[in-house]
Structures are given as structure tokens and as C-alpha cells.
Scaffold this motif. Structure first.
Motif, PDB file in Angstrom:
ATOM      1  N   SER A  28       0.784  -1.237   0.000  1.00 37.07           N
ATOM      2  CA  SER A  28       0.000   0.000   0.000  1.00 37.07           C
ATOM      3  C   SER A  28       0.816   1.288   0.000  1.00 37.07           C
ATOM      4  O   SER A  28       0.321   2.325  -0.439  1.00 37.07           O
ATOM      5  CB  SER A  28      -0.935   0.018   1.218  1.00 37.07           C
ATOM      6  N   LEU A  29       2.052   1.245   0.488  1.00 31.61           N
ATOM      7  CA  LEU A  29       2.819   2.488   0.601  1.00 31.61           C
ATOM      8  C   LEU A  29       3.343   2.952  -0.756  1.00 31.61           C
ATOM      9  O   LEU A  29       3.686   2.135  -1.621  1.00 31.61           O
ATOM     10  CB  LEU A  29       4.002   2.300   1.553  1.00 31.61           C
ATOM     11  N   PRO A  30       3.451   4.278  -0.951  1.00 27.45           N
ATOM     12  CA  PRO A  30       4.094   4.792  -2.168  1.00 27.45           C
ATOM     13  C   PRO A  30       5.597   4.568  -2.108  1.00 27.45           C
ATOM     14  O   PRO A  30       6.159   4.311  -1.037  1.00 27.45           O
ATOM     15  CB  PRO A  30       3.750   6.282  -2.132  1.00 27.45           C
ATOM     16  N   SER A  33       7.544   9.486  -0.215  1.00 25.39           N
ATOM     17  CA  SER A  33       6.461  10.308   0.314  1.00 25.39           C
ATOM     18  C   SER A  33       7.035  11.426   1.176  1.00 25.39           C
ATOM     19  O   SER A  33       8.027  11.237   1.889  1.00 25.39           O
ATOM     20  CB  SER A  33       5.507   9.455   1.147  1.00 25.39           C
ATOM     21  N   VAL A  38       1.014  15.391   3.832  1.00 23.03           N
ATOM     22  CA  VAL A  38      -0.145  14.492   3.792  1.00 23.03           C
ATOM     23  C   VAL A  38      -1.186  14.968   4.798  1.00 23.03           C
ATOM     24  O   VAL A  38      -0.897  15.107   5.990  1.00 23.03           O
ATOM     25  CB  VAL A  38       0.275  13.045   4.118  1.00 23.03           C
ATOM     26  N   ARG A  42      -6.200  11.561   3.948  1.00 25.83           N
ATOM     27  CA  ARG A  42      -5.326  10.681   3.166  1.00 25.83           C
ATOM     28  C   ARG A  42      -4.394   9.893   4.085  1.00 25.83           C
ATOM     29  O   ARG A  42      -4.064   8.733   3.798  1.00 25.83           O
ATOM     30  CB  ARG A  42      -4.524  11.508   2.159  1.00 25.83           C
ATOM     31  N   SER A  45      -6.594   6.930   5.208  1.00 23.51           N
ATOM     32  CA  SER A  45      -6.990   5.940   4.201  1.00 23.51           C
ATOM     33  C   SER A  45      -5.804   5.258   3.524  1.00 23.51           C
ATOM     34  O   SER A  45      -5.818   4.046   3.287  1.00 23.51           O
ATOM     35  CB  SER A  45      -7.887   6.602   3.149  1.00 23.51           C
ATOM     36  N   ARG A  46      -4.760   6.006   3.212  1.00 21.36           N
ATOM     37  CA  ARG A  46      -3.631   5.455   2.465  1.00 21.36           C
ATOM     38  C   ARG A  46      -2.573   4.845   3.379  1.00 21.36           C
ATOM     39  O   ARG A  46      -2.005   3.790   3.063  1.00 21.36           O
ATOM     40  CB  ARG A  46      -3.009   6.554   1.602  1.00 21.36           C
ATOM     41  N   TYR A  47      -2.298   5.482   4.516  1.00 15.82           N
ATOM     42  CA  TYR A  47      -1.144   5.095   5.326  1.00 15.82           C
ATOM     43  C   TYR A  47      -1.514   4.286   6.577  1.00 15.82           C
ATOM     44  O   TYR A  47      -0.882   3.266   6.870  1.00 15.82           O
ATOM     45  CB  TYR A  47      -0.361   6.343   5.751  1.00 15.82           C
ATOM     46  N   SER A 178       6.594   5.619   6.045  1.00 14.98           N
ATOM     47  CA  SER A 178       5.605   6.315   5.223  1.00 14.98           C
ATOM     48  C   SER A 178       5.831   6.063   3.731  1.00 14.98           C
ATOM     49  O   SER A 178       5.087   6.581   2.903  1.00 14.98           O
ATOM     50  CB  SER A 178       5.655   7.825   5.499  1.00 14.98           C
ATOM     51  N   SER A 179       6.848   5.286   3.384  1.00 18.46           N
ATOM     52  CA  SER A 179       7.121   4.968   1.986  1.00 18.46           C
ATOM     53  C   SER A 179       7.948   3.691   1.916  1.00 18.46           C
ATOM     54  O   SER A 179       8.513   3.228   2.930  1.00 18.46           O
ATOM     55  CB  SER A 179       7.876   6.113   1.307  1.00 18.46           C
TER      56      SER A 179
END
Length: 245
Positions: A28-30, A33, A38, A42, A45-47, A178-179
Motif C-alpha cells: 500500500s505504501l508509495p 512520500s 499528507v 489521506r 486511508s492510504r497510510y 511512510s514509503s
């Protein structure tokens, strides 16, 4: 990733859940980042959601345990929200058919808000109030609460020790990546993650009912707001301030 999944089947449930957190982060992580940019929705939901669902979602006796963020994220106004009246940002819930019981709560702030002592401390007060009210209504002894600031998660256990005394003890602080670039840091925190999973299973899932019917009334929102806002000072040093990086 498939090899890690197959390997995890050979371990006990706590280790499998810990490996599940790592797998979800990779998925899921970019790749890179800037967590300072952020925003809260977000961030959730994303992290954070993949982490928290991997930590707590599981089958339980006569039901299942699920983590989810609430609709409060769509309604929250940090300037006007009641300290005790509104719902938490997220909840860990035991669900069985039409029955459900909360086992934990989370309050979230983006990393850009970390410099505000008032916001940090108000969230901590809210978590204590949410936990105390749930312990009283469910007649249980323990509840897990989490304060998330950016990717730093601080875990607390709220326990009713007597009919008049509730304690809120910090269990640990874990900085999640976070990434993908930061994924190496997660391996140094695996012992902490497994400790949190074990404590949650022991103290919250297998939570013993509290036989005491009497409990002290929770302070109402106007009183809590007066305590936390009347003496706001942006210049005064906060002796309890922690690093969230």
C-alpha cells in the motif's frame, strides 16, 4: 511476497499478524512520500488503515474483530468539536451478528499539527474520555487507545483498577514507515509490534467483565474544554512534548 505469506503459516498467530503488517505496507505504501504534506483523511486511508487493520482484524470467539475509521473524519471541526460528545476518528470493534462491542479507539492528526500542544493534548484527553465511558457502559476492565500523529503511533492501555480510579498507561511508541524507501525501519520494531498484538489479545479480547456497578461520572465537555483551552500558550514549553518524526 508469496514466499513471505507461505512462511507466515508456520508461525503462531502473533507472528503471522506482525508479518501481515509488513506485507500490507509493501502493498500500500508509495515508493516515496513527504509525510509533512499528507493531510488527515489521506493519512488515514492510504497510510494508517492498512497498518491498523493488519494489527487488529481477526476472527474471535463467536464473531470477528474489525478496525475501521468512522464518518467523524467527514464531520470533524477541530475548532468547535466537543471534547467528549463527538465520536473518535476510528474504532476497534468486536462484531457478532447484530451485537458489537468497542475494544479500542484512535485519534489522528497529520504530522503538520505536531507542533500544536493544544491539539495533541486535547486528543489525549478525548481518548481517555472515550475509553472511560466505554469501560463504564460495557462493564469491562481494559481498553486500548491509540494516538496517531503522522506515522508515529502511541499505544495506551486504559484500565479500571477500582470503582473510582482509572489508569492510562503508555505501552509503547512505534514509528511506522511512510514509503517503501523507509521500509527497513519496520524490522527494528517487530518486537514492539508483537508486544502490542499480544497485549491486545490478552487484555482486550480476553477482557474480563468488571462486576462493579458503581462508577464516577465523566467530566462534561464544558469543564474539559475549560481545562484544556483557558491557559493555551504557544510559547510555553510543554514538558510532555514528544518527537513525532
Amino acid at each position: 511476497m508469496a514466499n513471505v505469506s507461505d512462511l507466515s503459516l508456520n508461525y503462531d498467530p502473533v507472528v503471522r499478524q506482525c508479518l501481515g503488517v509488513i506485507m500490507r505496507l509493501f502493498q500500500s505504501l508509495p515508493l516515496a512520500s513527504n509525510i509533512l504534506e499528507v493531510r488527515e483523511r489521506r493519512l488515514c486511508s492510504r497510510y494508517l488503515q492498512p497498518i491498523l487493520q493488519s494489527l487488529f482484524d481477526q476472527r474471535a470467539s463467536n464473531g470477528e474483530i474489525l478496525f475501521d475509521f468512522t464518518d467523524e473524519l467527514l464531520e470533524k471541526d477541530t475548532d468547535t468539536a466537543s471534547l467528549s460528545g463527538r465520536r473518535p476518528d476510528g474504532a476497534i470493534t468486536w462484531v457478532a451478528g447484530n451485537s458489537q462491542r468497542h475494544l479500542g479507539y484512535i485519534e489522528v492528526k497529520p504530522l503538520s499539527a505536531a507542533g500544536s500542544h493544544h491539539l495533541m493534548n486535547s486528543d489525549l484527553v478525548r481518548l481517555g474520555v472515550f475509553a472511560k465511558n466505554t469501560i463504564d457502559s460495557n462493564k469491562c476492565k481494559n481498553l486500548l487507545v491509540i494516538q496517531a500523529v503522522g506515522m508515529m503511533l502511541t499505544f495506551y492501555m486504559v484500565e479500571r483498577t477500582t470503582e473510582e480510579l482509572y489508569t492510562m498507561v503508555e505501552l509503547d511508541r512505534i514509528r511506522f514507515p511512510s514509503s517503501i524507501d523507509e521500509m527497513s525501519m519496520i524490522f527494528g520494531g517487530m518486537d514492539k509490534i508483537m508486544d502490542i498484538i499480544s497485549i491486545f489479545r490478552t487484555c482486550c479480547i480476553d477482557n474480563q467483565s468488571c462486576s462493579t456497578e458503581v462508577h464516577r461520572k465523566t467530566l462534561c465537555s464544558p469543564i474539559l474544554r475549560a481545562i484544556t483551552t483557558d491557559n493555551i500558550s504557544r510559547k510555553r514549553k510543554n514538558p510532555y512534548q514528544q518527537s513525532f518524526y
